[in-house]
Design an enzyme around this catalytic site. Structure first.
Site, mmCIF file in Angstrom:
data_model
loop_
_atom_site.group_PDB
_atom_site.id
_atom_site.type_symbol
_atom_site.label_atom_id
_atom_site.label_comp_id
_atom_site.label_asym_id
_atom_site.label_seq_id
_atom_site.Cartn_x
_atom_site.Cartn_y
_atom_site.Cartn_z
ATOM 1 N N GLN A 85 14.323 -29.911 -32.725
ATOM 2 C CA GLN A 85 13.846 -28.716 -32.118
ATOM 3 C C GLN A 85 14.399 -28.656 -30.642
ATOM 4 O O GLN A 85 14.598 -29.585 -29.907
ATOM 5 C CB GLN A 85 12.636 -28.795 -31.943
ATOM 6 N N CYS A 116 6.089 -23.353 -26.457
ATOM 7 C CA CYS A 116 5.502 -24.298 -25.530
ATOM 8 C C CYS A 116 4.993 -23.501 -24.342
ATOM 9 O O CYS A 116 5.699 -22.644 -23.864
ATOM 10 C CB CYS A 116 6.453 -25.300 -25.230
ATOM 11 N N LYS A 155 9.503 -21.603 -33.683
ATOM 12 C CA LYS A 155 8.086 -21.973 -33.689
ATOM 13 C C LYS A 155 7.604 -21.124 -32.474
ATOM 14 O O LYS A 155 8.279 -21.211 -31.612
ATOM 15 C CB LYS A 155 7.870 -23.474 -33.357
#
Length: 326
Positions: A85, A116, A155
């Site tokens: 990632q 995040c 993500k």
């Protein structure tokens, strides 16, 4: 492009990328106590594309992408896929990072962090702030894919300050990532409150309506294998990604719940300490290990006292000596 996502048996179960958690040691520990058919994909810690493209800082940043020889053997034996990632805001650096990662020959895919919530990364228009900049986000996906023959996934979350699931996921689907993992919280929610799985379900419906081949995984509040299967059944996702839930039960990636004995917990913390010491040697930060003591040592008489003593240790040798005397 070799797209492993399409060849996986569904439902797909994945271990989430977590900062200072999912290094090669923790991944090997979890994989070693999980059934082969109950854990399919694991991710590295998130790695800076800027750092990878900086010759001076690359060596330090690349430790996040380290894969030990013993982990490689275990991944191969269990047919588990490993995804690197990366995060940042510059499409050019994503392209270059993708080439570097591909050349390592260690990974089955590349994932882009668009979720995040940490302030120091968000302020640089990275990670979850990309939800506010969909055109840049799409450029990053395309640039990353052009730099690799590996499948590129994303993500993300259901919004930044407000819920924008359909608008945001609709934008991402336009550039056809191999998979999108959706955390059912906005950036403003951080990790608070219940994950909004109905929003994840909306993303699945949108994907289906668009007839896209992109897989949708859901993330949030999954702390058992049974819960993961229930989320798949109730919301139609192709799979589930587990994050903090593994802290409650490191053995959760098994189809049948195991009765976890005191000795199993002790053996696992010893395994983790020994692997950490062997893998990182003097480069390791022993304090990172301390967060794991509560994960392994709980649920039996005397566990709290053990944890207290281990928290005062300064290195792996001290910790192993304490456990041996107990």
């Amino acid at each position: 492009m070799l797209n492993f996502w399409q060849s996986l048996q569904k439902p797909i179960i994945a271990l989430a990328p977590m900062e200072d958690v999912t290094d090669t040691v923790f991944r090997e520990v979890i994989r070693s106590v999980s059934e082969s058919d109950a854990l399919h994909v694991m991710f590295t810690e998130f790695t800076s594309a800027d750092g990878l493209c900086n010759e001076k800082g690359r060596e330090f940043v690349a430790t996040r992408l380290h894969v030990s020889e013993t982990e490689r053997e275990l991944l191969k034996a269990t047919n588990t896929k490993l995804v690197a990632q990366i995060w940042g805001s510059d499409p050019v650096k994503f392209h270059e990072s993708a080439k570097l990662i591909s050349a390592m020959g260690l990974f089955d895919g590349i994932d882009i962090n668009m979720g995040c919530p940490v302030k120091k990364v968000v302020k640089n228009h990275s990670c979850s702030d990309l939800i506010n900049h969909p055109e840049m986000a799409k450029q990053i996906v395309v640039a990353t894919r052009e730099g690799t023959n590996l499948p590129v996934s994303v993500k993300t979350r259901i919004g930044f300050s407000s819920i924008v699931t359909e608008e945001w996921i609709g934008q991402l689907l336009e550039v056809h990532p191999a998979a999108i993992t959706i955390h059912g919280r906005t950036r403003s929610m951080m990790s608070n409150g219940l994950a909004l799985w109905d929003e994840i379900g909306k993303a699945v419906q949108l994907r289906n309506q668009s007839k896209s081949s992109t897989l949708i995984l859901g993330n949030g509040d999954v702390d058992s294998h049974a819960t993961a299967l229930a989320k798949v059944r109730d919301f139609g996702v192709d799979g589930v990604m587990v994050g903090r839930g593994v802290f409650k039960n490191p053995w959760m990636f098994n189809a049948v719940d195991k009765e976890i004995s005191r000795q199993m917990r002790i053996d696992l913390v010893v395994k983790h300490i020994q692997l950490y010491d062997t893998t990182w040697k003097e480069k390791g930060n022993f304090n990172v290990l301390k967060r794991f003591f509560k994960i392994y040592l709980n649920g039996f008489d005397g566990a709290a006292q053990w944890r207290d003593q281990l928290m005062h240790c300064k290195n792996c040798g001290e910790a192993l000596n304490i456990i041996e005397k107990m």
